[in-house]
Write an enzyme that holds these catalytic residues in place. Structure first.
Site, short mmCIF file in Angstrom:
data_model
loop_
_atom_site.label_atom_id
_atom_site.label_comp_id
_atom_site.label_asym_id
_atom_site.label_seq_id
_atom_site.Cartn_x
_atom_site.Cartn_y
_atom_site.Cartn_z
N GLY A 187 22.62 12.60 102.57
CA GLY A 187 23.11 13.67 103.44
C GLY A 187 23.82 14.75 102.63
O GLY A 187 23.61 15.95 102.83
N VAL A 233 13.60 8.71 106.58
CA VAL A 233 13.92 8.46 105.17
C VAL A 233 14.53 7.06 105.01
O VAL A 233 14.27 6.35 104.05
CB VAL A 233 14.91 9.54 104.65
CG1 VAL A 233 15.36 9.24 103.23
CG2 VAL A 233 14.27 10.92 104.73
N ASN A 238 15.40 3.30 104.93
CA ASN A 238 14.49 2.17 104.67
C ASN A 238 14.65 1.01 105.66
O ASN A 238 15.75 0.81 106.15
CB ASN A 238 14.72 1.65 103.25
CG ASN A 238 14.01 2.53 102.24
OD1 ASN A 238 12.91 3.00 102.47
ND2 ASN A 238 14.67 2.76 101.11
N ARG A 248 15.03 -9.50 103.74
CA ARG A 248 14.32 -8.30 104.18
C ARG A 248 14.13 -8.31 105.71
O ARG A 248 14.22 -7.29 106.38
CB ARG A 248 12.95 -8.25 103.47
CG ARG A 248 12.23 -6.93 103.63
CD ARG A 248 10.98 -6.91 102.78
NE ARG A 248 10.15 -5.76 103.16
CZ ARG A 248 10.32 -4.54 102.69
NH1 ARG A 248 11.27 -4.29 101.83
NH2 ARG A 248 9.54 -3.55 103.09
N ASP A 292 7.80 9.21 96.25
CA ASP A 292 6.82 8.45 95.46
C ASP A 292 5.76 9.39 94.89
O ASP A 292 5.35 9.27 93.74
CB ASP A 292 6.19 7.37 96.35
CG ASP A 292 7.26 6.61 97.11
OD1 ASP A 292 8.14 6.05 96.44
OD2 ASP A 292 7.25 6.64 98.35
N HIS A 303 6.28 2.73 101.63
CA HIS A 303 7.32 3.10 100.66
C HIS A 303 8.01 1.80 100.24
O HIS A 303 9.09 1.44 100.73
CB HIS A 303 8.33 4.08 101.27
CG HIS A 303 9.50 4.31 100.34
ND1 HIS A 303 9.37 5.00 99.15
CD2 HIS A 303 10.79 3.93 100.41
CE1 HIS A 303 10.55 5.02 98.54
NE2 HIS A 303 11.42 4.38 99.28
N ARG A 331 20.88 -2.89 102.73
CA ARG A 331 20.75 -4.35 102.55
C ARG A 331 22.05 -4.87 101.95
O ARG A 331 22.51 -4.41 100.92
CB ARG A 331 19.59 -4.64 101.60
CG ARG A 331 19.20 -6.12 101.61
CD ARG A 331 18.44 -6.48 100.37
NE ARG A 331 17.13 -5.85 100.32
CZ ARG A 331 15.98 -6.52 100.34
NH1 ARG A 331 15.98 -7.82 100.45
NH2 ARG A 331 14.85 -5.90 100.22
P1 NAD Z 1 24.38 5.89 102.24
O1 NAD Z 1 24.81 4.50 102.56
O2 NAD Z 1 25.08 6.67 101.19
O3 NAD Z 1 24.43 6.77 103.56
C1 NAD Z 1 23.91 6.34 104.77
C2 NAD Z 1 24.80 6.91 105.86
O4 NAD Z 1 24.20 6.58 107.10
C3 NAD Z 1 26.21 6.32 105.87
O5 NAD Z 1 27.14 7.38 105.86
C4 NAD Z 1 26.26 5.53 107.19
O6 NAD Z 1 27.55 5.60 107.80
C5 NAD Z 1 25.21 6.26 108.01
N1 NAD Z 1 24.61 5.46 109.07
C6 NAD Z 1 24.26 4.16 109.07
N2 NAD Z 1 23.76 3.80 110.27
C7 NAD Z 1 23.76 4.91 111.01
C8 NAD Z 1 23.36 5.17 112.34
N3 NAD Z 1 22.88 4.21 113.14
N4 NAD Z 1 23.50 6.44 112.81
C9 NAD Z 1 24.00 7.41 112.04
N5 NAD Z 1 24.42 7.22 110.77
C10 NAD Z 1 24.28 5.98 110.28
O7 NAD Z 1 22.82 5.78 101.95
P2 NAD Z 1 21.87 6.88 101.27
O8 NAD Z 1 21.88 6.67 99.80
O9 NAD Z 1 22.18 8.22 101.84
O10 NAD Z 1 20.46 6.34 101.77
C11 NAD Z 1 20.11 6.40 103.14
C12 NAD Z 1 18.83 5.63 103.38
O11 NAD Z 1 17.75 6.25 102.71
C13 NAD Z 1 18.84 4.18 102.90
O12 NAD Z 1 18.18 3.39 103.86
C14 NAD Z 1 18.01 4.24 101.61
O13 NAD Z 1 17.43 2.98 101.32
C15 NAD Z 1 16.97 5.25 102.04
N6 NAD Z 1 16.19 5.89 100.96
C16 NAD Z 1 14.88 6.14 101.23
C17 NAD Z 1 14.10 6.77 100.27
C18 NAD Z 1 12.65 7.09 100.53
O14 NAD Z 1 11.97 7.55 99.60
N7 NAD Z 1 12.11 6.88 101.73
C19 NAD Z 1 14.67 7.13 99.05
C20 NAD Z 1 16.02 6.86 98.82
C21 NAD Z 1 16.77 6.24 99.79
C1 LMR Z 2 13.98 4.76 96.40
O1 LMR Z 2 12.75 4.73 96.40
O2 LMR Z 2 14.64 5.36 95.54
C2 LMR Z 2 14.74 4.01 97.49
O3 LMR Z 2 13.90 3.79 98.60
C3 LMR Z 2 15.29 2.74 96.94
C4 LMR Z 2 16.13 1.99 97.95
O4 LMR Z 2 15.88 0.77 98.12
O5 LMR Z 2 17.05 2.59 98.57
#
Ligand code: NAD
Ligand code: LMR
Length: 327
Positions: free
Chosen positions: A17, A131, A133, A100, A161, A189, A94
């Site tokens: 964010g 986004v 996971n 998982r 990716d 993903h 996690r």
């Molecule tokens: P983070 O923990 O820093 O931030 C997540 C935020 O979401 C936290 O502030 C939390 O309070 C909030 N949150 C949790 N549940 C919520 C809900 N029900 N409603 C509103 N807010 C909520 O995590 P991050 O590093 O910002 O990552 C976020 C997600 O993105 C994770 O699931 C991570 O695995 C995923 N991710 C996906 C990809 C992709 O390529 N698809 C890449 C990187 C990370």
């Molecule tokens: C990434 O691909 O960087 C993330 O989805 C990894 C993760 O598990 O948050």
């Protein structure tokens, strides 16, 4: 100046964010002529709401000319009200000892609630990017929870990716990232994803012919791209954030503004092509124009590719079966 559009972002006070909101507000996602109203959702926890308030103060302090309004809330019905774009970033991470399966179930609850809220109050044309996971299955859950919205409006992020694969390929072939066309990352993903450069070219030259190294493909390229997320976590102690936010911007920008014929990878509900059962959210090559994505169809699938595409599909089907009772 255009009329403002509403962009909902969940998990707004998290790492991604923080790397995302300022770029949306500065016009990098929807264009320098498109004002935006940011509608930010965070958990009702005091700490999360305080952090969100701080992010909103910083957004205010940037005095972005395109930022036409802001809403910070813990209520999905407020965050998604009339949303034109929804970036679902917030998810349950996690925890220690968590399987998982437990992660899937926890997130199934979150994405069911959010899908229902989108269904109730978002714009009927809302473009949704998941986004958080496990992104593909979370997108599937949100889509199934929003029966009144077009299923095609629900997508999952495989762009990170795709971008990772572009950089690895450019380095191996000694070409510029910007010159590479026709790359795709099939599937989930997760480490089972299949980055596929059989059709990729740079300056019209086939990169498969140029590289001509099946061992590098099977034993370096595919695993390096597939395990890159884990490698970042190992190195940083935190999951990727700036590159993830960048990919989210790329995904939404291309969907909204078009790709000029260039292929990009999006996780989209399958239409049954390539042997992927209808509805499964699967990474495929698409082009975008006029606010719509179109699958690149009828690509030849060889045995090596079929095996990898089926493996990542099997994982997605297993995830779907794991949450079926909740939908
Ligand atoms: P983070 O923990 O820093 O931030 C997540 C935020 O979401 C936290 O502030 C939390 O309070 C909030 N949150 C949790 N549940 C919520 C809900 N029900 N409603 C509103 N807010 C909520 O995590 P991050 O590093 O910002 O990552 C976020 C997600 O993105 C994770 O699931 C991570 O695995 C995923 N991710 C996906 C990809 C992709 O390529 N698809 C890449 C990187 C990370
Ligand atoms: C990434 O691909 O960087 C993330 O989805 C990894 C993760 O598990 O948050």
């Amino acid at each position: 100046m255009k009329a403002p559009v509403r962009v909902a972002v969940t998990g707004a006070a998290g790492q991604i964010g923080y790397a995302l909101l300022f770029r949306i507000a500065s016009g990098e996602m929807l264009g320098k002529d498109q004002p935006v109203i940011l509608q930010m959702l965070e958990l009702p926890l005091e700490k999360a709401q305080a952090a969100l308030k701080g992010v909103m103060m910083e957004l205010e302090d940037c005095a972005f000319p395109l930022l036409a309004g802001m809403v910070g809330t813990s209520d999905p019905m407020v965050a998604f009200k009339d949303a034109d774009y929804a970036l679902l970033v917030g998810a349950m991470p996690r925890g220690p000892g968590m399987e998982r399966k437990d992660l899937l179930l926890k997130n199934a609850e979150i994405f069911t609630v959010q899908g229902k809220a989108l269904n109730a109050v978002a714009s009927r044309n809302v473009k949704v990017l998941v986004v958080g996971n496990p992104a593909n299955t979370n997108a599937y859950i949100a889509m199934k929870s929003a029966p009144d919205l077009p299923a095609k409006n629900f997508t999952a992020m495989l762009r990170l990716d795709h971008n990772r694969a572009l950089s690895q390929l450019a380095a191996k072939a000694g070409v510029a990232v910007a010159d590479i066309e026709n790359l795709v990352v099939w599937g989930n993903h997760s480490p089972t994803m299949y980055p596929d450069y059989r059709f990729a070219t740079a300056g019209g030259v086939s990169l498969k012919d140029k590289i001509n190294d099946a061992d590098w493909n099977a034993n370096t390229f595919i695993p390096v791209v597939g395990k890159r997320g884990a490698a970042i976590i190992e190195a940083r102690g935190l999951s990727s954030a700036a590159s993830a936010a960048n990919a989210a911007i790329d995904h939404m920008r291309d969907w909204a503004l078009g790709t000029n014929g260039k292929w990009v990878t999006m996780g989209v509900p399958s239409d049954g092509s390539y042997g992927i059962p209808e509805g499964i959210i699967y990474g495929v090559p698409v082009t975008c124009a006029n606010g719509e994505y179109t699958r690149v169809k009828d690509l030849p699938i060889d045995d090596f590719s079929r095996e990898r595409m089926d493996k990542t599909l099997a994982e997605l089907e297993e995830e779907r079966a794991g949450v079926a009772h909740l939908l």
